[in-house]
Design an enzyme around this catalytic site. Structure first.
Site, PDB file in Angstrom:
ATOM      1  N   ARG A  33      18.196 -12.696  -9.492  1.00 41.87           N
ATOM      2  CA  ARG A  33      17.803 -11.311  -9.773  1.00 41.87           C
ATOM      3  C   ARG A  33      17.508 -10.490  -8.531  1.00 41.87           C
ATOM      4  NH1 ARG A  33      11.889 -12.100 -12.654  1.00 41.87           N
ATOM      5  NH2 ARG A  33      11.273 -10.160 -11.660  1.00 41.87           N
ATOM      6  N   ASP A  46      13.840 -12.168 -16.011  1.00 39.21           N
ATOM      7  CA  ASP A  46      14.195 -13.580 -15.884  1.00 39.21           C
ATOM      8  C   ASP A  46      15.194 -14.009 -16.942  1.00 39.21           C
ATOM      9  OD1 ASP A  46      12.882 -14.632 -13.601  1.00 39.21           O
ATOM     10  OD2 ASP A  46      10.980 -14.250 -14.614  1.00 39.21           O
ATOM     11  N   CYS A  87       8.463  -6.577 -21.734  1.00 38.09           N
ATOM     12  CA  CYS A  87       7.853  -6.111 -20.487  1.00 38.09           C
ATOM     13  C   CYS A  87       8.804  -6.191 -19.298  1.00 38.09           C
ATOM     14  CB  CYS A  87       6.565  -6.873 -20.199  1.00 38.09           C
ATOM     15  SG  CYS A  87       6.833  -8.641 -20.012  1.00 38.09           S
ATOM     16  N   HIS A 146       0.838  -1.208   0.000  1.00 40.16           N
ATOM     17  CA  HIS A 146       0.000   0.000   0.000  1.00 40.16           C
ATOM     18  C   HIS A 146       0.868   1.251   0.000  1.00 40.16           C
ATOM     19  CE1 HIS A 146      -3.122  -2.626   2.117  1.00 40.16           C
ATOM     20  NE2 HIS A 146      -3.382  -2.564   0.838  1.00 40.16           N
TER      21      HIS A 146
HETATM   22  C1  PEP Z   1      10.411 -10.650 -16.546  1.00 39.39           C
HETATM   23  O1  PEP Z   1      10.865 -11.714 -16.138  1.00 39.39           O
HETATM   24  O2  PEP Z   1      11.072  -9.816 -17.190  1.00 39.39           O
HETATM   25  C2  PEP Z   1       8.992 -10.300 -16.269  1.00 39.39           C
HETATM   26  C3  PEP Z   1       8.429  -9.240 -16.808  1.00 39.39           C
HETATM   27  O3  PEP Z   1       8.324 -11.094 -15.408  1.00 39.39           O
HETATM   28  P1  PEP Z   1       8.475 -10.993 -13.806  1.00 39.39           P
HETATM   29  O4  PEP Z   1       9.354  -9.809 -13.514  1.00 39.39           O
HETATM   30  O5  PEP Z   1       7.112 -10.871 -13.272  1.00 39.39           O
HETATM   31  O6  PEP Z   1       9.133 -12.296 -13.481  1.00 39.39           O
HETATM   32 MG    MG Z   2       9.492 -13.192 -15.399  1.00 43.73          MG
END
Ligand code: PEP
Ligand code: MG
Length: 573
Positions: free
Chosen positions: A465, A455, A502, A190
């Site tokens: 990560r 990932d 993304c 939040h």
């Molecule tokens: C990614 O791995 O780049 C991704 C967008 O998925 P998440 O960060 O949710 O693992």
């Molecule tokens: Mg991912």
């Protein structure tokens, strides 16, 4: 200890004095009560419950007034907790049966619940926040805790504590908060959501920070990178002043840009969309003039609870997001849990040895959970602007099975006469080296790709990560990553499908020219990055981007590539 790193949840660069609060969690003293006191202690418990409820209702109505219902509704969970059949009734039972004081009885019950939740969901999520929040409120009214009163503080400070509750954010005049740093919390807390909405720089998840810092310290906080510098040197202060000036200039330029489309100087249009983790964020789409939602991480619906969200609950959430974004598209990613993102339906052995057992693999193992989610996504797709994608695909068989379960689910809905979007686009994430190598085959099976660089970097370079100790090895500009992205875009375009990115790489404006040069069709970024990425897109031509791509691909070291890109940014601006 001079430099620490957490999760940057709300961007902005700030230097200031800190105010540390809430170092210790309250533990009330246990006291035996006489029969005569029983009535009084029960009344105290009732009073605390009523006052906490009253306070929550007033906070909800203030948030609704200031930010709208989308924000206020996330606090309904506080009210639901007060109505929980265990929390207050068990505390009452303890007072009566064990003859103990109200504050201790309540504390014991809520601590047990907190302990259970932390076993299932870890220490940091939203539900933990709600539990701690209700705990401290109730204990306050039970006479146990003073609340933070920042009214008495002079000037602006960086608030440092274990957990900064939404009420804290709202009760303190905004002009007194320069920034927020907490040991608890994540992107979806939040505090994170409100900090972003209020544009307050914030970093969460720096373990034990409330004990590391004291109120005499000065820190530099960078909400974008998640880094703090404690008691900076003269040189660090000077560097900060320079960067601050640059940032202010950038903000000034960005504001006018928001209404303009993400189009290059020579007219090439890129889809500039955003990533969301909770549905309430979808409202920002209009404010930031984004072209849609490129990644809706659905995990928030599943974590930090003991039961599973049913089909109706999920359908409503997906419909809400689709409506908030409409007519823009929303790409819903199916459940990606495991490896740290835990949910209660997982078995202990899956929690313990979780490497690789996550996302689509778990969904294919727990097919009913997967099918329920797909049914809900399909039902919400009647709005016409939903796409679906699968995470962590590593093989043709996995993708085949996921698609066949989706078809089966569609058939079931058809039979029941339940409408859904027959043209629903289906995509797969490319976020493992395995999927990069078979991208040409995967491209024949889906409508689009979305490259998850978070990932992809982790699994290609073999670096955890989220581990700060190996963070220096986490290198987006490693040639293996850049070549992977290039191969994926080429494989997709050869088969006539579009490609999005993304992962966090999409949010870094420094990389935007290279990605444009590769011909990426969509960039799905964090809200903080929408305008800075838009800015770069609007300042470049595709010809220049292609040249940058060629040069980058000819260089071998990440250091060289970074210097080259930085130089290019200077020429672009
Ligand atoms: C990614 O791995 O780049 C991704 C967008 O998925 P998440 O960060 O949710 O693992
Ligand atoms: Mg991912």
């Amino acid at each position: 200890m001079k430099r620490l790193r957490g999760i940057g949840v709300s961007s902005g660069l700030i230097m200031g004095g800190v105010y540390v609060f809430g170092k210790e969690r309250i533990k009330p003293r246990k006291r035996k009560i006489s029969r005569k006191e029983l009535k009084k202690e029960l009344a105290i418990l009732k009073y605390a419950e009523e006052e906490t409820r009253r306070e929550m209702l007033s906070i909800i109505s203030k948030i609704e007034k200031d930010f709208g219902e989308r924000f206020s509704s996330i606090f309904n969970i506080h009210l639901a907790l007060l109505d929980d059949p265990i929390l207050i009734p068990y505390a009452r039972k303890k007072i009566e049966e064990e003859g103990i004081n109200a504050s201790y009885a309540f504390w014991e019950v809520i601590e047990k619940i907190i302990e259970n939740f932390s076993f299932h969901s870890g220490q940091m999520g939203r539900m933990m926040e709600v539990l701690h929040d209700i705990s401290s409120k109730m204990l306050h009214y039970l006479g146990e805790r003073e609340q933070i009163r920042l009214e008495d503080i002079e000037g602006k400070v960086i608030i440092v504590g274990k957990n900064f509750t939404p009420q804290d954010t709202l009760q303190i005049p905004k002009e007194k908060i320069a920034g927020i740093v907490c040991s608890m919390g994540t992107q979806t807390s939040h505090a994170a959501i409100l900090a972003r909405a209020l544009r307050i720089p914030a970093i969460l998840g720096i373990p034990d920070i409330e004990n590391i810092l004291s109120s005499t310290d000065i820190i530099i906080l960078d909400g974008r990178t998640g880094k703090i510098i404690i008691n900076p040197t003269k040189k660090e202060r000077e560097l900060y002043a320079r960067r601050k000036k640059e940032e202010e200039l950038e903000v000034y330029h960005k504001e006018g840009l928001t209404r303009l489309p993400a189009k290059t100087k020579d007219g090439h249009r890129v889809n500039l969309v955003a990533n969301i983790e909770i549905p309430e964020e979808a409202y920002l789409i209009k404010k930031e003039n984004a072209d849609g939602i490129g990644l809706f991480r659905t995990e928030f619906l599943f974590i930090e609870r003991i039961d599973l969200p049913d089909e109706n609950e999920q359908t409503k959430v997906y419909l809400d997001v689709a409506e908030a974004a409409h007519p823009h598209p929303v790409t819903i990613r199916t459940l990606d849990i495991g490896e740290g993102k835990l949910v209660s339906f997982l078995k202990t052995e899956e929690v313990e040895s979780s490497f690789g057992m996550r996302a689509i693999r778990l969904c294919l193992k727990y097919k009913e959970v997967f099918k329920t989610q797909l049914r809900a996504i399909l039902r919400a797709s009647v709005k016409g602007n939903i796409k679906v994608m699968f995470p962590m695909i590593t093989s043709i068989d996995e993708l085949k099975e996921a698609i066949s379960i989706l078809s089966l689910t569609k058939d079931e809905l058809k039979k029941k006469g339940i409408p859904f979007d027959r043209d629903l686009e289906v995509g797969t994430m490319i976020e493992t080296p395995a999927s990069v190598f078979i991208a040409d085959i995967l491209a024949e099976m889906v409508d689009f790709f979305s490259i998850g660089t978070n990932d992809l970097i982790q699994y290609t370079l073999v670096v955890d990560r989220i581990n700060p100790k190996t963070a220096y090895l986490y290198e987006p500009l490693h040639p293996s990553i850049l070549r992977s992205i290039k191969n994926v875009v080429e494989a997709a375009h050869k088969k006539g499908i579009w490609v999005s990115m993304c992962g966090e790489m999409a949010s870094e404006p420094l990389y935007t020219p290279f990605l444009l040069g590769l011909g990426i069709d969509e960039l799905s970024v964090n809200w903080d990055a929408v305008s800075s990425v838009r800015n770069v897109i609007r300042k470049i031509t595709m010809e220049k981007a292609s040249k940058i791509r060629d040069k980058v691909l000819s260089l071998n070291s990440p250091k060289e590539i970074r210097s080259f890109l930085k130089l290019q940014m200077k020429t672009i601006y």
